[in-house]
Motif scaffolding. Structure first.
Motif, mmCIF file in Angstrom:
data_model
loop_
_atom_site.group_PDB
_atom_site.id
_atom_site.type_symbol
_atom_site.label_atom_id
_atom_site.label_comp_id
_atom_site.label_asym_id
_atom_site.label_seq_id
_atom_site.Cartn_x
_atom_site.Cartn_y
_atom_site.Cartn_z
ATOM 1 N N ILE A 40 13.979 33.315 27.792
ATOM 2 C CA ILE A 40 15.358 33.221 28.264
ATOM 3 C C ILE A 40 15.353 33.880 29.647
ATOM 4 O O ILE A 40 15.224 35.101 29.745
ATOM 5 C CB ILE A 40 16.342 33.928 27.311
ATOM 6 N N PRO A 41 15.435 33.105 30.708
ATOM 7 C CA PRO A 41 15.302 33.667 32.057
ATOM 8 C C PRO A 41 16.396 34.690 32.385
ATOM 9 O O PRO A 41 17.581 34.432 32.197
ATOM 10 C CB PRO A 41 15.416 32.451 32.969
ATOM 11 N N THR A 42 15.970 35.852 32.817
ATOM 12 C CA THR A 42 16.865 36.893 33.316
ATOM 13 C C THR A 42 16.177 37.571 34.497
ATOM 14 O O THR A 42 15.010 37.305 34.772
ATOM 15 C CB THR A 42 17.166 37.973 32.251
ATOM 16 N N LYS A 43 16.868 38.463 35.137
ATOM 17 C CA LYS A 43 16.239 39.200 36.232
ATOM 18 C C LYS A 43 15.193 40.183 35.719
ATOM 19 O O LYS A 43 14.432 40.738 36.497
ATOM 20 C CB LYS A 43 17.289 39.915 37.082
ATOM 21 N N TYR A 44 15.110 40.361 34.405
ATOM 22 C CA TYR A 44 14.122 41.257 33.801
ATOM 23 C C TYR A 44 12.928 40.498 33.217
ATOM 24 O O TYR A 44 12.042 41.106 32.628
ATOM 25 C CB TYR A 44 14.775 42.102 32.709
ATOM 26 N N SER A 45 12.887 39.180 33.382
ATOM 27 C CA SER A 45 11.804 38.354 32.834
ATOM 28 C C SER A 45 10.532 38.569 33.643
ATOM 29 O O SER A 45 10.386 38.046 34.741
ATOM 30 C CB SER A 45 12.192 36.875 32.864
ATOM 31 N N GLU A 46 9.623 39.348 33.084
ATOM 32 C CA GLU A 46 8.371 39.656 33.766
ATOM 33 C C GLU A 46 7.147 39.156 33.007
ATOM 34 O O GLU A 46 6.055 39.121 33.566
ATOM 35 C CB GLU A 46 8.246 41.164 33.971
#
Length: 62
Positions: A40-46
């Protein structure tokens, strides 16, 4: 965790929904960082799990 002596607390999740500004609330309570997969793409997707999912799907259909 911090009350028990931890200097940093990291949140790690596979499916990071972050509903109702959950990330802001987590940081307000003292979380040091949030790391998630890209399911689930977020700004925390690493963590990229694309190849893992592709490999499993290939095994399932062959």
């Amino acid at each position: 965790m911090k009350s028990l002596g931890a200097t940093k607390v990291h949140a790690i999740a596979t499916h990071c929904l972050l509903l109702n500004m959950a990330d802001s609330r987590m940081f307000e309570t003292g979380i040091s960082s949030i790391t998630c997969s890209n399911t689930i793409p977020t700004k925390y997707s690493e963590v990229n799990v694309d190849q893992l999912i592709i490999d499993v799907l290939r095994r399932l259909i062959t």
